[in-house]
Design a protein around this motif. Structure first.
Motif, mmCIF file in Angstrom:
data_model
loop_
_atom_site.group_PDB
_atom_site.id
_atom_site.type_symbol
_atom_site.label_atom_id
_atom_site.label_comp_id
_atom_site.label_asym_id
_atom_site.label_seq_id
_atom_site.Cartn_x
_atom_site.Cartn_y
_atom_site.Cartn_z
ATOM 1 N N LYS B 288 0.829 -1.203 0.000
ATOM 2 C CA LYS B 288 0.000 0.000 0.000
ATOM 3 C C LYS B 288 0.861 1.249 0.000
ATOM 4 N N SER B 289 1.905 1.244 0.811
ATOM 5 C CA SER B 289 2.724 2.462 0.839
ATOM 6 C C SER B 289 3.546 2.594 -0.450
ATOM 7 N N ALA B 290 3.680 1.506 -1.186
ATOM 8 C CA ALA B 290 4.334 1.625 -2.502
ATOM 9 C C ALA B 290 3.366 2.211 -3.533
ATOM 10 N N GLY B 291 2.072 2.252 -3.186
ATOM 11 C CA GLY B 291 1.101 2.891 -4.077
ATOM 12 C C GLY B 291 0.115 1.930 -4.728
ATOM 13 N N VAL B 292 0.036 0.696 -4.208
ATOM 14 C CA VAL B 292 -0.903 -0.269 -4.764
ATOM 15 C C VAL B 292 -2.204 -0.169 -3.949
ATOM 16 N N SER B 293 -3.338 -0.097 -4.640
ATOM 17 C CA SER B 293 -4.615 0.087 -3.939
ATOM 18 C C SER B 293 -4.962 -1.148 -3.109
ATOM 19 N N GLU B 294 -5.798 -0.936 -2.095
ATOM 20 C CA GLU B 294 -6.162 -2.037 -1.204
ATOM 21 C C GLU B 294 -6.809 -3.187 -1.988
ATOM 22 N N GLU B 295 -7.662 -2.813 -2.896
ATOM 23 C CA GLU B 295 -8.352 -3.800 -3.738
ATOM 24 C C GLU B 295 -7.326 -4.637 -4.525
ATOM 25 N N ALA B 296 -6.378 -3.926 -5.126
ATOM 26 C CA ALA B 296 -5.353 -4.617 -5.923
ATOM 27 C C ALA B 296 -4.510 -5.549 -5.052
ATOM 28 N N VAL B 297 -4.188 -5.086 -3.849
ATOM 29 C CA VAL B 297 -3.382 -5.908 -2.939
ATOM 30 C C VAL B 297 -4.095 -7.229 -2.653
ATOM 31 N N GLU B 298 -5.378 -7.140 -2.344
ATOM 32 C CA GLU B 298 -6.131 -8.355 -2.029
ATOM 33 C C GLU B 298 -6.165 -9.303 -3.237
ATOM 34 N N GLU B 299 -6.398 -8.741 -4.397
ATOM 35 C CA GLU B 299 -6.466 -9.533 -5.619
ATOM 36 C C GLU B 299 -5.129 -10.227 -5.894
ATOM 37 N N LEU B 300 -4.076 -9.420 -5.716
ATOM 38 C CA LEU B 300 -2.715 -9.901 -5.928
ATOM 39 C C LEU B 300 -2.434 -11.115 -5.046
ATOM 40 N N LEU B 301 -2.764 -10.960 -3.763
ATOM 41 C CA LEU B 301 -2.466 -12.044 -2.820
ATOM 42 C C LEU B 301 -3.284 -13.288 -3.154
ATOM 43 N N GLN B 302 -4.487 -13.085 -3.658
ATOM 44 C CA GLN B 302 -5.298 -14.231 -4.079
ATOM 45 C C GLN B 302 -4.640 -14.965 -5.247
ATOM 46 N N VAL B 303 -4.255 -14.182 -6.247
ATOM 47 C CA VAL B 303 -3.632 -14.799 -7.435
ATOM 48 C C VAL B 303 -2.346 -15.526 -7.058
ATOM 49 N N LEU B 304 -1.605 -14.929 -6.144
ATOM 50 C CA LEU B 304 -0.314 -15.524 -5.756
ATOM 51 C C LEU B 304 -0.483 -16.877 -5.060
ATOM 52 N N SER B 305 -1.679 -17.159 -4.583
ATOM 53 C CA SER B 305 -1.863 -18.430 -3.876
ATOM 54 C C SER B 305 -2.180 -19.582 -4.836
ATOM 55 N N ILE B 306 -2.314 -19.266 -6.111
ATOM 56 C CA ILE B 306 -2.670 -20.303 -7.089
ATOM 57 C C ILE B 306 -1.501 -21.271 -7.301
ATOM 58 N N LYS B 307 -1.822 -22.566 -7.293
ATOM 59 C CA LYS B 307 -0.763 -23.568 -7.499
ATOM 60 C C LYS B 307 -1.047 -24.432 -8.720
ATOM 61 N N SER B 308 -2.037 -24.036 -9.500
ATOM 62 C CA SER B 308 -2.381 -24.846 -10.662
ATOM 63 C C SER B 308 -2.462 -23.967 -11.905
ATOM 64 N N LEU B 309 -1.852 -24.458 -12.950
ATOM 65 C CA LEU B 309 -1.792 -23.686 -14.187
ATOM 66 C C LEU B 309 -3.191 -23.579 -14.817
ATOM 67 N N THR B 310 -3.973 -24.646 -14.669
ATOM 68 C CA THR B 310 -5.350 -24.633 -15.182
ATOM 69 C C THR B 310 -6.149 -23.517 -14.503
#
Lengths: 504, 504
Positions: B288-310
């Protein structure tokens, strides 16, 4: 988790800095020579930032592109400011591109093989040492040129100027856990800081061999034998190179005769080592200001000019250790088989403070180069570090002068890259198959250059020639369907098909 | 020249400082264990300075002593002040005594052999580089821990923390004189400066392989294949180790969707790389302090948890490069034959600012160790140095974690010293003859430990065992007169006489 919003597929234009090319025309040349799909300076340089962003959005959003690597714009630029760096290594240092590295590898391999023939074990130490290890007060060049600095923890440290002090430190540390004698060798980088006026480098690699725990001259004789063995291996003969040998005990006996305090001994040796490098008058001045009487200075210089052991014995008498040690060394040289390589020269004292007995240096007989290597006995080094003294001797052999000598004598080896196989798919869909072929060959210990891109055959033959490949292995569609590949022997042009599981 | 005055033979007492021993009792122990004629601490420690000087004068002046090495006093002491040095290498650095060096040599040999199987050429760069090469603003750990300082010429320099920037510098320097692709490898020491609270070292060696000039994912696939080949060589299997693979383009596509400026990309990657190392709340705060919105942060962390290419393809769609690249890599892994080694894990971003595409790291499946190795694509590094960009990828593989892993799995090789022959004279007068025998064997490429002192046979057998000698060669008087030596095969005890010129 919530689905990614649909905006992912309809990207808005956004700010980002354009990748920059310092010279668009150079970039274009490069692109023409080696087509690189992801980076297209031509299109980039003609786009405005907004247009580029729009293009990026389109390229990423285009469902029909099939994941092709169709545009550079999809890659995130690194967000640093462009800084023109100096592409050269720091002043006085070297890069080792492949051709230089092959030579270095060849040289080090010879150092290591000779050391192993002599039963020596390899060791190494940190290139960064505490500065205290090198603080000696004898006025050595190596001390004045110490590459030292203060680290972030305010410790005085130095890039090692030589390997012997580290070795001495390790010997003290190991204490009684090791069995003497130790026969250790090392090949390591050493550093010095000088003003670079003489075109000398600030780093070089040095091969060291040391024997710890042997007081007899057999140790020095063994060390010189190993260097001779190295010279012979690389094609250098006794008519190219010789060793000048003396003993610091010669100087010691003369100084003692003139009641020069032994505390001055190292300092006097360092001054005397400069003979031939600075004018004799300056040597005399330095010796006098060090506290050596005028009479002693004259005598010293006379003795130093002696080149015959018989003459030395006449002057010093046969009772002292200097003459006895040297006579024994020359007798052993006969037995080892390198008598024609060595000669007595009283002027050799070497430039390091810690030598105490026999000293030697290798020189080119044409007299064009600096000393090739040098060494000697240093029985008193360990106690200067607070350890128990042990008899010790060793040598250092740099990587610079030997290469000059080999070049001068036409003895530098031809060391070209040589990869046994080049493997290439004839169709982009067969790249996986080519990878399979490469893996099979590598499992059989064959070296393989796998062509990683889709390239015309002309390019592949050019590369095969550059890497001196023995065979070209082509993976084509019709052969692959039959479980075969085409093998072409590049020296003869002979070509045949081989079953994949019969490929050796 | 004038003769040396007769005072040489009648030396006057003179001042010199006594050699000092930090611990006389230790010195005595050493002397008992390994008799060393020139150094006799017992006699030294019981002498006053004046008496020692007198003794020295007598010893040197005694014509009857026959040049024997009868007293330590004839050797000049080094005239420095005694300073107790720290016998350990500087904090966070290592010595390599023989046993450690054998392991290092074995490890590096495997690095080099694998690199050669893949047709890579070895290169190297200075361990000291200009600091400017490492000044990146993305907040990497490697930047914060730069081992930097000012040299004596007031230049900002650094001990290299990694090899890639030097490689990029050399590639720019070479410009169009080299044919692409370049396939280069290096094994070099890298440095970092940290507070040493975590018991981590300040130096390690790193094996790098880099491919310059290939935009296709074949390059990354080839690099991972080479690491797998290394693991197999040293006995590590796919059940010990795996590779987690992702692409920075995954992040990039998500960020773009939330209109996060591309200039923040590197910084965001560096923050995300800390997931699992620092608490998630801190990650969120940093983003957030780097300038990423709260919404984007949450989305980012969700995507990062993916372990399947499908799953990733479901979220990102099949059109982007991220999914296409990764699918291609997994398809190639099948063909190369290492599919079971790799898995997709969106959380992998790696801690270096310059990666732009596929990133990967090797991990132990028990999850006990830090990453074993890591790498990825860095297509934009060259332009940050003012050069023309070239597609590039590579990996770094340290020498620390792999050794921990091998130790843990019981795969560390037994690497004992092994010297084929030990050669020993049975009489002090035959030491030259023993030297001759050693020389003959070495000329025939046999490794030889020559006994340099006169030692009892019991000592010789003990040493033979320590160096794992195959044969003991004894040079005795009666055999030598007949041109013979005694050969004893140490494993069987078998013993026979051999003519000198039939010795093989």
């Amino acid at each position: 988790m919530p689905a990614i919003p649909s905006s992912l597929l309809h990207l808005k234009p956004l700010f980002f800095s354009l990748p920059r090319f310092s010279s668009p025309s150079l970039a274009l040349n490069r692109a023409r020579k080696f087509p690189i799909p992801t980076i297209n300076p031509r299109s980039l340089s003609s786009l405005s930032s907004a247009a580029a962003a729009a293009a990026a959005a389109q390229s990423t959003g285009d469902n029909g592109s099939g994941g092709g690597r169709s545009g550079a714009l999809a890659s995130p630029p690194i967000t640093e400011e462009l800084q023109k760096i100096d592409v050269n290594p720091p002043k006085g240092t070297r890069d080792f591109p492949p051709e230089e590295m092959r030579l270095r590898t060849w040289l080090f391999h010879n150092f290591r093989e000779v050391s192993r023939l002599f039963g020596f074990e390899e060791v190494d130490f940190p290139v960064l040492e505490s500065e205290a290890l090198y603080i000696r007060k004898a006025g050595e060049e190596i001390r004045d040129q110490l590459y030292c600095f203060e680290d972030r923890g305010n410790r005085r440290v130095a890039l090692r100027p030589e390997l012997t002090p580290s070795l001495a430190r390790l010997v003290i540390q190991k204490g009684k856990s090791v069995s003497l004698p130790l026969k250790w060798f090392a090949v390591g980088q050493c550093w010095r800081y000088e003003r670079m006026t003489r075109g000398r480098r600030r780093e070089h690699y040095q091969w060291n061999m040391d024997i710890i725990g042997v007081p007899e001259v057999m140790a020095e004789a063994e060390l010189i034998s190993s260097i001779v063995t190295f010279f012979k291996r690389v094609g250098i003969t006794a008519s190219d190179v010789g060793f000048k040998v003396s003993s610091r005990k010669v100087l010691q006996e003369v100084l003692r005769c003139y009641s020069v305090p032994e505390s001055l001994f190292s300092k006097v040796c360092i001054i005397i080592d400069k003979i031939g490098k600075i004018p004799v008058d300056e040597i005399k001045k330095d010796l006098k200001s060090a506290g050596v009487s005028e009479e002693a200075v004259e005598e010293l210089l006379q003795v130093l000019s002696i080149k015959s052991l018989t003459k030395l014995e006449e002057i010093l008498g046969g009772a002292g250790e200097a003459v006895a040690d040297l006579k024994q060394l020359f007798s052993l040289a006969e037995k080892f088989g390198y008598a024609e390589w060595i000669e007595f020269d009283a002027s050799i004292v070497r430039g390091l403070a810690y030598y105490t007995g026999i000293v030697f240096e290798g020189f080119d007989r044409e007299g064009k180069l600096r000393a090739i290597c040098g060494g000697g006995r240093y029985d008193r080094l360990l106690s200067t570090f607070g350890g128990d003294d042990l008899p010790a001797c060793g040598f250092g052999f740099g990587d610079a002068v030997i290469v000059e000598l080999l070049k001068d004598r036409g003895l530098l080896p031809e060391l070209s890259l040589q990869i046994e196989n080049i493997v290439c798919a004839l169709d982009v869909d067969l790249q996986g198959a080519a990878a399979r072929v490469a893996s099979i060959l590598r499992e059989k210990s064959q070296t393989v250059d796998l062509v990683l891109e889709s390239k015309p055959l002309k390019w592949v033959f050019k590369r095969a020639a550059r890497i001196n490949a023995h065979r070209l292995i082509l993976v084509g569609n019709s052969e692959w369907q039959r479980g075969m590949v085409v093998v072409k022997i590049l020296s003869s042009g002979e070509q045949y098909e081989v079953k994949l599981d019969e490929l050796v």
